[in-house]
Design an enzyme around this catalytic site. Structure first.
Site, mmCIF file in Angstrom:
data_model
loop_
_atom_site.group_PDB
_atom_site.id
_atom_site.type_symbol
_atom_site.label_atom_id
_atom_site.label_comp_id
_atom_site.label_asym_id
_atom_site.label_seq_id
_atom_site.Cartn_x
_atom_site.Cartn_y
_atom_site.Cartn_z
ATOM 1 N N GLY A 124 1.077 -1.099 5.071
ATOM 2 C CA GLY A 124 1.575 -2.270 5.791
ATOM 3 C C GLY A 124 0.544 -3.281 6.205
ATOM 4 N N GLY A 125 -0.586 -3.407 5.483
ATOM 5 C CA GLY A 125 -1.554 -4.445 5.785
ATOM 6 C C GLY A 125 -2.108 -4.318 7.192
ATOM 7 C CB THR B 224 -0.891 -0.066 1.263
ATOM 8 O OG1 THR B 224 -1.705 -1.231 1.194
ATOM 9 C CG2 THR B 224 -1.761 1.155 1.453
ATOM 10 C CB THR C 89 -3.755 -0.440 -1.187
ATOM 11 O OG1 THR C 89 -3.035 -1.661 -1.146
ATOM 12 C CG2 THR C 89 -5.250 -0.739 -1.035
#
Length: 532
Positions: free
Chosen positions: A431-432, A350, A368
Site C-alpha cells: 500500500g505505498g 505491492t 513490489t
C-alpha cells in the site's frame, strides 16, 4: 481542525470479516489464496518456511503480475526458530548510466502516480523503459534459498510454472485492475498483447455468466522453466540477464548488463526496537524501518502507557501525532545520498506474505513492482513485467532522495518481526506510504493492547502518511472520530474493495506452539491457509 465524511453511493457501511486461521502446523498468509495453498503444499512436502517462501514469491509474480515479480524489489525479515532475526535487503537501484537529463521537470503539475513529486515531462519516471530500475527480487529469493532452503530450487519453481502455463484467471478483481491501467498498458506493444483485448480493452468477467477467461502467460512460463534449471544467478549473470537487457535497451532503457552482474542482495543486522516490553525487529536502511523506530520513540517519550483492550480515542491521537512526526523527518531527510554508501538512514502496488512453519521458523516478506503493473512495460523475450522503481526518486535535484546514477531506491515497505511475552508475530503490508501506519498499528494492537491477531486485523485503523490530513475508518466509534476531528483535519473514509483507501496488512503469529494467520478483509484474493 475538522471532521469530514467522504461522499459515497453506498447506503450503509458493510461490516465484513475474514477470520484468522489457527494450526499447530504451518500457516502461509498472502494476497492470493492459491499462492498460500502453494506454500502449504511445500510445507506438506517437507519444506520449511523458507522453501515455501521461494515458491510463494514466484507464484505471486504469476497470480498477481501487476503487484510483483522477479523484476521487482523488496526486503524481508527472517526469523529462524531458535536463531537470531535477520534482515535481507533486495531493493531496486538506478542504472549506473542513468542520465538526469532524461527526466526534465515539467512546467507545472505533479507526478501522476503515488508520490507528490514535481511532474517530469511525459511521466518518464513513472511509465516506460526509462522508469525501470535494476531489480532485486530474484536476487533476494536466491539468497534466501542459499542460506535457509532445504528443497531443490527447481522443484520450488514448479508451481509458478504450472500457474503460468494455465494462465491467469480473469475474475472481476483482475478485470478491474487491468482496466485501471489499460491506457498506460496500451502504450507498450508487449504489455498490450499480454493484458488487453484489441490493444485497448481490458478482459472482463461476465456480470452473470461463468465463462472462463485466462491470460496467455506462456512466455513467462518458459522463462520460469529456464530459471528453474539454470538457477537464480542466471537472472543476473546468464542467458536470461542478456535477454532482459537486450529487451530493455531496445525500448530505451539505460540498464546495461553490468548493472545486473554487479547486483547483490544484502544480509543485514536488523533494527531491534525496544518498546514497552516488546522488541520489534525491522529492516535498517532505505525502507520504512527507521521511520517506524522514530514513531515508536515518539510514542514512548510523549504518551502514557496504553491499557489492554481495544484502542481508545487517546491511542489513535497518540498514533497520529507520532506518525506525523516520523513522516516529517522521513520526507525531509531520508534517501541514498551517494552510490555505494552502505549505511544511510532510512518511502507500492505491492504484495506481502508471511509464513510460519511447524517448527517455528518465520518470515515476513514484501516484494513490489512499485506502481500497479510497474512501468507498464513487458520484456517480450521473457514475458516478465518491468518495475518502475525510478519513480521512488525525487526528480528535483539537491535532496537526499534526488534521482541519480547508481543510487538505491528509498522504499516504503516495512516487514517486521515483533516479540513480546512469548508471542512472536511476522507483520507487513502492501500500500505505498500507507504501509507504515498499518504495520505500526497492527503491531501496537498486538503488543501494547494484547489483542489477538484476529482482533487486530479487524480493528479499524487510521492512515497518517505524510499528507495534510489524516484518514479514519468509518467503522471507528463516533467518539473516536470526534476526538480525531478536534485535533486534526480528519477525513472519514470507509474500508472498501476499491479503491483500497488503507494498506493491506498480512501477518502470522506463534505462541506456545500454536500458529495463527490473518489477512486484510478488503483484499479480495488474500487468505491464510493452514497445514491440515
Amino acid at each position: 481542525m475538522a471532521l469530514t465524511y467522504t461522499q459515497s453511493n453506498v447506503s450503509r457501511q458493510a461490516v465484513l470479516q475474514k477470520p484468522a486461521v489457527e494450526s499447530q502446523g504451518g500457516i502461509v498468509a498472502s494476497q492470493h489464496r492459491r499462492a498460500s495453498e502453494i506454500g502449504v503444499e511445500v510445507l506438506n512436502a517437507g519444506g520449511n518456511a523458507y522453501d515455501a517462501a521461494v515458491a510463494v514469491s514466484f507464484a505471486l509474480g504469476v497470480l498477481e503480475p501487476w503487484m510483483s515479480g522477479p523484476f521487482g524489489g523488496g526486503a524481508m525479515m527472517v526469523a529462524p526458530a531458535g536463531g537470531p532475526v535477520q534482515a535481507l535487503y533486495y531493493g531496486m537501484r538506478a542504472p549506473k548510466r542513468l542520465q538526469i537529463t532524461d527526466y526534465p521537470l515539467a512546467a507545472d503539475g505533479h507526478a501522476s502516480d503515488l508520490f507528490p513529486w514535481k511532474a517530469v515531462e511525459g511521466d518518464r519516471n513513472v511509465h516506460g523503459a526509462l522508469a525501470v530500475a535494476v531489480p532485486g527480487t530474484a536476487a533476494g529469493i536466491t539468497a534466501l534459498h542459499a542460506r535457509h532452503g532445504t528443497m531443490p530450487w527447481a522443484e520450488l519453481l514448479q508451481p509458478a510454472i504450472a500457474a503460468a502455463r494455465e494462465g491467469l484467471l480473469v475474475d472481476w478483481y483482475a478485470g478491474l485492475m487491468i482496466a485501471s491501467r489499460a491506457e498506460v498498458l496500451s502504450r507498450d506493444p508487449d504489455a498490450s498483447t499480454m493484458f488487453l483485448l484489441d490493444g485497448k480493452w481490458a478482459p472482463m468477467a461476465g456480470w452473470t455468466a461463468l465463462a472462463e477467461t485466462r491470460l496467455n502467460m506462456q512466455r513467462m512460463a518458459d522463462t520460469l522453466g529456464h530459471l528453474a534449471v539454470a538457477g537464480g544467478d542466471d537472472f543476473y549473470r546468464g542467458d536470461l540477464a542478456r535477454m532482459l537487457v537486450s529487451d530493455l535497451q531496445a525500448k530505451g532503457s539505460r540498464i546495461a548488463l553490468d548493472d545486473l552482474e554487479s547486483y547483490q542482495a544484502q544480509w543485514q543486522d536488523p533494527l531491534a526496537i525496544g518498546h514497552r516490553g516488546a522488541t520489534i525487529f525491522a529492516t535498517p536502511f532505505l525502507t520504512a524501518g527507521p521511520t517506524l523506530a522514530r514513531m515508536l520513540a515518539h510514542l514512548s517519550a510523549h504518551d502514557m502507557p496504553p491499557e489492554a483492550g481495544a484502542p481508545r480515542g487517546s491511542d489513535y491521537i497518540g498514533w497520529a501525532q507520532a506518525l506525523q512526526s516520523a513522516y516529517l523527518d522521513r520526507l525531509a531527510n531520508d534517501g541514498d545520498p551517494e552510490p555505494g554508501n552502505e549505511h544511510p538512514q532510512a518511502p507500492s502496488c505491492t504484495t506481502h506474505f508471511a509464513i510460519v512453519d511447524r517448527a517455528g521458523n518465520m518470515l515476513s516478506m514484501t516484494q513490489t513492482l512499485l506502481s500497479a503493473f510497474g512501468a507498464a512495460v513487458v520484456s517480450p523475450s521473457t514475458g516478465l513485467m518491468m518495475n518502475n522503481g525510478i519513480m521512488w526518486f525525487d526528480p528535483e535535484p539537491g535532496r537526499p532522495n534526488s534521482i541519480g546514477p547508481g543510487k538505491r531506491c528509498l522504499m516504503n515497505i516495512c516487514p517486521i518481526i515483533a516479540d513480546k511475552d512469548g508471542t512472536r508475530a511476522a507483520i507487513g503490508a502492501s500500500g505505498g506510504r500507507k504501509i507504515l501506519p498499518a504495520v505500526a498499528q497492527i503491531a501496537l494492537m498486538v503488543t501494547d493492547h494484547a489483542l489477538s491477531l484476529n482482533q487486530a486485523i479487524h480493528t479499524p485503523r487510521i492512515d497518517v502518511s505524510g499528507g495534510p490530513s489524516i484518514m479514519a475508518d468509518a467503522l471507528l466509534p463516533y467518539e473516536v472520530l470526534q476526538a480525531l476531528g478536534e485535533r486534526f483535519d480528519t477525513v472519514v473514509v470507509p474500508r472498501s474493495f476499491s479503491p483500497l483507501a488503507y494498506a493491506c496488512p498480512i501477518a502470522v503469529s506463534r505462541r506456545a506452539g500454536m500458529n495463527t494467520g490473518a489477512c486484510e478483509v478488503m483484499m479480495p484474493w488474500a487468505d491464510a491457509v493452514a497445514q491440515g
